[in-house]
Scaffold this active site. Structure first.
Site, mmCIF file in Angstrom:
data_model
loop_
_atom_site.group_PDB
_atom_site.id
_atom_site.type_symbol
_atom_site.label_atom_id
_atom_site.label_comp_id
_atom_site.label_asym_id
_atom_site.label_seq_id
_atom_site.Cartn_x
_atom_site.Cartn_y
_atom_site.Cartn_z
ATOM 1 N N TYR A 124 0.846 -1.202 0.000
ATOM 2 C CA TYR A 124 0.000 0.000 0.000
ATOM 3 C C TYR A 124 0.884 1.255 0.000
ATOM 4 O O TYR A 124 0.644 2.196 -0.764
ATOM 5 C CB TYR A 124 -0.896 -0.063 1.236
ATOM 6 C CG TYR A 124 -1.658 1.191 1.591
ATOM 7 C CD1 TYR A 124 -2.847 1.531 0.935
ATOM 8 C CD2 TYR A 124 -1.224 2.026 2.622
ATOM 9 C CE1 TYR A 124 -3.554 2.672 1.285
ATOM 10 C CE2 TYR A 124 -1.925 3.172 2.978
ATOM 11 C CZ TYR A 124 -3.087 3.482 2.313
ATOM 12 O OH TYR A 124 -3.786 4.622 2.669
HETATM 13 N N1 LIG Z 1 -7.470 4.220 6.784
HETATM 14 C C1 LIG Z 1 -6.467 4.970 7.174
HETATM 15 O O1 LIG Z 1 -6.097 4.983 8.366
HETATM 16 C C2 LIG Z 1 -5.770 5.848 6.170
HETATM 17 C C3 LIG Z 1 -4.643 6.540 6.556
HETATM 18 C C4 LIG Z 1 -4.038 7.437 5.654
HETATM 19 C C5 LIG Z 1 -4.573 7.606 4.380
HETATM 20 N N2 LIG Z 1 -5.673 6.888 4.003
HETATM 21 C C6 LIG Z 1 -6.224 7.142 2.636
HETATM 22 O O2 LIG Z 1 -7.254 8.105 2.738
HETATM 23 C C7 LIG Z 1 -8.071 8.046 1.560
HETATM 24 C C8 LIG Z 1 -9.530 8.240 1.888
HETATM 25 O O3 LIG Z 1 -9.902 7.467 3.000
HETATM 26 P P1 LIG Z 1 -11.452 7.250 3.369
HETATM 27 O O4 LIG Z 1 -11.508 6.684 4.730
HETATM 28 O O5 LIG Z 1 -12.260 8.453 3.027
HETATM 29 O O6 LIG Z 1 -11.791 6.097 2.301
HETATM 30 P P2 LIG Z 1 -13.194 5.469 1.882
HETATM 31 O O7 LIG Z 1 -14.289 5.896 2.781
HETATM 32 O O8 LIG Z 1 -12.971 3.993 1.699
HETATM 33 O O9 LIG Z 1 -13.455 6.148 0.459
HETATM 34 C C9 LIG Z 1 -12.783 5.752 -0.681
HETATM 35 C C10 LIG Z 1 -13.653 6.112 -1.861
HETATM 36 O O10 LIG Z 1 -12.996 5.668 -3.061
HETATM 37 C C11 LIG Z 1 -13.992 5.247 -3.945
HETATM 38 N N3 LIG Z 1 -13.547 4.324 -4.968
HETATM 39 C C12 LIG Z 1 -13.030 3.090 -4.791
HETATM 40 N N4 LIG Z 1 -12.851 2.491 -5.994
HETATM 41 C C13 LIG Z 1 -13.280 3.387 -6.933
HETATM 42 C C14 LIG Z 1 -13.370 3.352 -8.333
HETATM 43 N N5 LIG Z 1 -13.024 2.273 -9.050
HETATM 44 N N6 LIG Z 1 -13.854 4.438 -8.983
HETATM 45 C C15 LIG Z 1 -14.244 5.545 -8.291
HETATM 46 N N7 LIG Z 1 -14.185 5.628 -6.941
HETATM 47 C C16 LIG Z 1 -13.718 4.558 -6.279
HETATM 48 C C17 LIG Z 1 -15.008 4.544 -3.058
HETATM 49 O O11 LIG Z 1 -16.232 4.446 -3.747
HETATM 50 P P3 LIG Z 1 -17.526 3.684 -3.130
HETATM 51 O O12 LIG Z 1 -18.086 4.625 -2.095
HETATM 52 O O13 LIG Z 1 -18.412 3.505 -4.309
HETATM 53 O O14 LIG Z 1 -17.026 2.396 -2.543
HETATM 54 C C18 LIG Z 1 -15.044 5.441 -1.849
HETATM 55 O O15 LIG Z 1 -16.041 6.405 -1.974
HETATM 56 C C19 LIG Z 1 -7.722 6.711 0.900
HETATM 57 O O16 LIG Z 1 -6.916 6.970 -0.230
HETATM 58 C C20 LIG Z 1 -6.894 5.982 1.956
HETATM 59 O O17 LIG Z 1 -5.949 5.113 1.384
HETATM 60 C C21 LIG Z 1 -6.277 6.025 4.865
#
Ligand SMILES: NC(=O)c1ccc[n+]([C@@H]2O[C@H](COP(=O)([O-])OP(=O)(O)OC[C@H]3O[C@@H](n4cnc5c(N)ncnc54)[C@H](OP(=O)(O)O)[C@@H]3O)[C@@H](O)[C@H]2O)c1
Length: 208
Positions: A124
């Site tokens: 990742y």
């Molecule tokens: N989790 C952590 O602790 C952490 C830490 C640092 C950074 N991050 C990063 O922060 C970012 C946002 O996090 P979050 O919690 O807001 O994530 P999230 O709620 O999982 O949102 C991700 C979004 O990406 C969309 N997506 C996935 N595949 C797609 C596709 N093929 N086409 C268009 N859209 C697509 C999803 O669509 P759907 O709603 O349709 O599924 C979802 O709306 C991510 O990049 C993650 O890697 C996470």
């Protein structure tokens, strides 16, 4: 500016769109399912239905800035991490250039600057790193935001934003969204990479 929010239906993306609606900017929420449109229309936000795994060029029509907040999520395999977090972000960068977009912000991850040192989810961090490096070399006016562990707590409105933060920590998604919106028009954030944790500085004062 007309701001395309990629990953708008996500936890950060939804709050970015809502917060942009309270500014002079006009958000365009990119969602991949037409069932997700009504949520945004209810508060007057524009949408475009497009999927990062398909042709999504149409989403960039008349767009001035992009906020990429999409991600494959922890429940999918490494293949989706490569397809969405890496290749989806790289293709978005290329399309932004092609369509003359001025500004590109991306939600990356703390640790993505040094994926070789990652103790967990190494693939990742490599994927995020590759996407970030591509953006840096694109010539677009970029900001790369690398938050620590995300929580669903209510935002405090206060953060720790620095080029590099050594300690680990967390931050509410709401504060990540607010920081993105605040930095969109901040010249000190242009062509910069930041780590982001919860902290003591009011978001409106970061980079002052
Ligand atoms: N989790 C952590 O602790 C952490 C830490 C640092 C950074 N991050 C990063 O922060 C970012 C946002 O996090 P979050 O919690 O807001 O994530 P999230 O709620 O999982 O949102 C991700 C979004 O990406 C969309 N997506 C996935 N595949 C797609 C596709 N093929 N086409 C268009 N859209 C697509 C999803 O669509 P759907 O709603 O349709 O599924 C979802 O709306 C991510 O990049 C993650 O890697 C996470």
């Amino acid at each position: 500016m007309r701001v395309l929010v990629i990953g708008a239906n996500g936890a950060i993306g939804k709050q970015v769109v809502q917060k942009l609606k309270d500014t002079e900017h006009e958000p365009v929420a990119m969602v991949r399912d037409s069932d997700q449109v009504a949520y945004f229309e209810d508060f007057g936000a524009k949408t475009v239905v497009a999927d990062l795994e398909q042709n999504f060029e149409k989403a960039f029509d008349e767009i001035d800035a992009v906020i990429f907040a999409a991600g494959s999520g922890g429940h999918t395999g490494a293949d989706k991490t490569i397809i969405i977090d890496q290749e989806g972000a790289i293709e978005s960068t290329d399309l932004a250039k092609k369509f003359g977009v001025q500004r590109f912000m991306i939600v990356s991850s703390m640790g993505a600057g040094n994926p070789k040192e990652a103790k967990q989810i190494k693939h990742y961090q490599y994927a995020k790193h590759r996407a970030d490096e591509h953006l840096k070399q694109s010539g677009l006016n970029y900001t790369i935001l690398r938050p620590g562990g995300l929580t669903n707590e209510t935002g405090t409105g206060k953060v720790n934003l620095q080029e590099h933060i050594s300690e680990r920590g967390t931050i509410p998604r709401e504060d990540v969204a607010a920081t993105l919106v605040h930095l969109l028009n901040n010249s000190r954030a242009e062509n910069q990479v930041f780590d982001l944790l919860e902290g003591e500085t009011p978001i409106e004062n970061v980079l002052d």
